[in-house]
Design a protein around this motif. Structure first.
Motif, PDB file in Angstrom:
ATOM      1  N   SER A 241       0.837  -1.206   0.000  1.00 30.60           N
ATOM      2  CA  SER A 241       0.000   0.000   0.000  1.00 30.60           C
ATOM      3  C   SER A 241       0.873   1.257   0.000  1.00 30.60           C
ATOM      4  N   CYS A 242       0.498   2.237  -0.805  1.00 30.67           N
ATOM      5  CA  CYS A 242       1.289   3.486  -0.819  1.00 30.67           C
ATOM      6  C   CYS A 242       0.922   4.349   0.382  1.00 30.67           C
ATOM      7  N   GLY A 243      -0.183   4.015   1.058  1.00 29.01           N
ATOM      8  CA  GLY A 243      -0.522   4.674   2.325  1.00 29.01           C
ATOM      9  C   GLY A 243      -1.286   5.975   2.190  1.00 29.01           C
ATOM     10  N   LYS A 244      -1.640   6.367   0.963  1.00 33.55           N
ATOM     11  CA  LYS A 244      -2.300   7.671   0.815  1.00 33.55           C
ATOM     12  C   LYS A 244      -3.783   7.638   1.195  1.00 33.55           C
ATOM     13  N   CYS A 245      -4.440   6.480   1.048  1.00 33.60           N
ATOM     14  CA  CYS A 245      -5.856   6.387   1.467  1.00 33.60           C
ATOM     15  C   CYS A 245      -5.902   5.781   2.870  1.00 33.60           C
ATOM     16  N   THR A 246      -6.646   6.422   3.744  1.00 37.66           N
ATOM     17  CA  THR A 246      -6.692   5.982   5.138  1.00 37.66           C
ATOM     18  C   THR A 246      -7.171   4.530   5.254  1.00 37.66           C
ATOM     19  N   PHE A 247      -8.237   4.180   4.513  1.00 40.46           N
ATOM     20  CA  PHE A 247      -8.802   2.837   4.651  1.00 40.46           C
ATOM     21  C   PHE A 247      -7.828   1.757   4.205  1.00 40.46           C
ATOM     22  N   CYS A 248      -7.098   2.035   3.141  1.00 41.11           N
ATOM     23  CA  CYS A 248      -6.131   1.046   2.649  1.00 41.11           C
ATOM     24  C   CYS A 248      -4.988   0.923   3.655  1.00 41.11           C
ATOM     25  N   ARG A 249      -4.448   2.065   4.048  1.00 42.35           N
ATOM     26  CA  ARG A 249      -3.304   2.055   4.976  1.00 42.35           C
ATOM     27  C   ARG A 249      -3.678   1.398   6.307  1.00 42.35           C
ATOM     28  N   GLU A 287      -8.818   4.296  -3.358  1.00 39.92           N
ATOM     29  CA  GLU A 287      -8.647   4.948  -4.662  1.00 39.92           C
ATOM     30  C   GLU A 287      -8.242   3.999  -5.786  1.00 39.92           C
ATOM     31  N   CYS A 288      -7.533   2.908  -5.453  1.00 36.54           N
ATOM     32  CA  CYS A 288      -7.089   2.028  -6.548  1.00 36.54           C
ATOM     33  C   CYS A 288      -7.331   0.564  -6.175  1.00 36.54           C
ATOM     34  N   SER A 289      -7.010  -0.320  -7.106  1.00 40.09           N
ATOM     35  CA  SER A 289      -7.344  -1.739  -6.929  1.00 40.09           C
ATOM     36  C   SER A 289      -6.629  -2.372  -5.736  1.00 40.09           C
TER      37      SER A 289
HETATM   38  S1  SF4 Z   1      -5.864   2.253  -2.383  1.00 46.88           S
HETATM   39 FE1  SF4 Z   1      -4.172   2.581  -3.816  1.00 46.88          FE
HETATM   40  S2  SF4 Z   1      -3.820   4.796  -3.720  1.00 46.88           S
HETATM   41 FE2  SF4 Z   1      -4.992   4.268  -1.890  1.00 46.88          FE
HETATM   42  S3  SF4 Z   1      -3.431   3.866  -0.292  1.00 46.88           S
HETATM   43 FE3  SF4 Z   1      -3.947   1.923  -1.257  1.00 46.88          FE
HETATM   44  S4  SF4 Z   1      -2.364   1.676  -2.799  1.00 46.88           S
HETATM   45 FE4  SF4 Z   1      -2.373   3.840  -2.257  1.00 46.88          FE
END
Ligand code: SF4
Ligand code: SF4
Ligand code: SF4
Length: 404
Positions: A241-249, A287-289
């Motif tokens: 995860s790139c960590g930019k979206c709270t839910f993903c991170r 935001e992304c897959s």
């Molecule tokens: S959903 Fe995609 S853009 Fe958002 S934190 Fe995860 S990897 Fe990054």
């Protein structure tokens, strides 16, 4: 291959009649996607991306072998959509591939930007994001070939080991079992494109609409602990995860932490429901897959193998004997010859002993790395799910243990 002189309407009609589908997890008609972007005129950039999830090795292979075809496919789409910028995203550390793509672009007299890591979806919100296989399919169609097959690779997982097959072409309409002999694996679950299936999926025909994700089909053998598998998936996605979206991170941090607790005997039953809720919430909030789909297989494992979680949490048992926290380790006093090889091999100094004496492992500190097992000439180190039998509790000369 595509040339600048090709008429865009002609290209569109060729693509339309080939009925190409976009690869990856967002499965959709490529023609419909193309027309949508053409009508809106919003895209200024076309991006073909391979990110650094390890299963994308197969996609790297596509680019190693077909970088010119991928670039030509991108050029054709860029022409149709009047796009001026072309970007290829690669995993970090693939310098040789960067060179290959740069050289291919040079030969094709094409300007292409090469970036590494995950696509920055915020920067490229309006971009036309596609897959490298889709671009080779577009190029094939413009060359007069058929786009009637997908690339497939099988990854077999046995306990802690994995085996990757060669890459094969699967004609649409055929089943995975038609081109791979999967009968030798006693399959517990099949993972395709972040979803978990039972083994009957391997006999079903694959069509253009079938979601194949990266094209890597993972077969989990009966010897796999699905809790352990899910823990590894959570960690991999947390790192990815790139960590930019709270839910993903935060979602992957929670999934990784809670699985970590479960496989180290500290799990709580509440975690099962909480992790399911987290995984499902990520579906709608990222935001992304990576965030949207990346937890799907973990949720599937939680749903389909809940009994394995309950065994770990309530019974303190890993049914497949994979999770090391649920095992005991000891040195068999009847076999040990006091050679000291295990002491030298232990990375954390948790073996007590000296030459000629029966050695002892401090179980509380032992990480079960198994280095001592590898070096022991007597096969005296034992890992077991059973209770540890009677062993010396102080230094005892070899052969004297029975005396007390
Ligand atoms: S959903 Fe995609 S853009 Fe958002 S934190 Fe995860 S990897 Fe990054
Ligand atoms: S399993 Fe690893 S940590 Fe444990 S005693 Fe053996 S070498 Fe040491
Ligand atoms: S390596 Fe094996 S035989 Fe040698 S001291 Fe260790 S347990 Fe005993």
């Amino acid at each position: 291959m595509f040339t600048e002189n090709m008429d865009t309407e002609k290209m569109l009609s060729l693509i339309e009649s080939a009925d190409i589908y976009e690869y990856g997890v967002f499965k959709e008609s490529f023609t419909a996607k193309l027309n949508e972007y053409k009508n809106s005129g919003k895209a200024k950039t076309i991006i073909a991306a391979i990110d650094n999830v390890d299963t994308d090795e197969m996609l790297l292979e596509v680019l190693y072998k077909n970088s010119k075809e991928v670039i030509c496919g991108m050029k054709a789409v860029a022409n149709i959509l009047s796009i001026s910028e072309m970007v290829i995203y690669l995993p970090e550390g693939k310098d040789d591939l960067v060179k290959i793509v740069e050289n291919a672009a040079k030969e094709l007299n094409t300007e292409i930007l090469i970036k590494t890591g995950i696509v920055d979806v915020r920067e490229y919100r309006e971009a036309f994001i596609t897959h490298v296989e889709t671009m080779t399919a577009v190029n094939d169609v413009l060359e007069g070939k058929k786009a009637d097959k997908a690339l497939i690779q099988i990854k077999e997982v046995f306990g802690d080991d994995t085996k990757l097959s060669e890459i094969k072409e699967l004609e649409y309409g055929k089943a995975i079992s038609d081109i791979f002999d999967t009968s030798k694996v006693s399959i517990k679950a099949v993972e395709i494109g972040y979803k978990l299936y039972d083994k009957s999926i391997l006999q079903q025909p694959v069509t253009k609409e079938t979601v194949l994700g990266t094209g890597v089909i993972t077969l989990y053998d009966k010897s796999c602990c699905m809790v352990h598998i899910s823990k590894d998936l959570s960690l991999k996605m947390r790192e990815h995860s790139c960590g930019k979206c709270t839910f993903c991170r935060e979602g992957f941090i929670q999934l990784d932490m809670r699985h970590g607790e479960i496989v180290s005997k500290k799990g709580e039953l509440d975690s099962i429901g909480i992790m399911k809720d987290i995984g499902k919430a990520m579906n709608f909030s990222c935001e992304c897959s990576v965030g949207t789909y990346g937890a799907n297989d973990i949720v599937d494992i939680l749903d389909k193998f809940e009994n394995e979680y309950i065994s770990h949490i309530k019974k303190k048992d890993c049914p497949e004997g994979v999770c090391k926290a649920f095992t005991n380790i000891y040195i068999d006093p009847d076999k040990c010859i006091g050679c000291t090889k295990c002491i030298k091999a232990c990375p954390i100094d948790c073996i007590e002993g000296k030459e000629g004496y029966i050695h002892m492992i401090e179980d509380m500190d032992c990480t079960k790395c198994e280095e001592c097992i590898k070096v022991c000439p007597q096969n005296a180190v034992v890992i077991t799910k059973k209770r540890t039998p009677s062993i010396p509790n102080r230094l005892t000369r070899v052969g004297r243990f029975k005396q007390y």
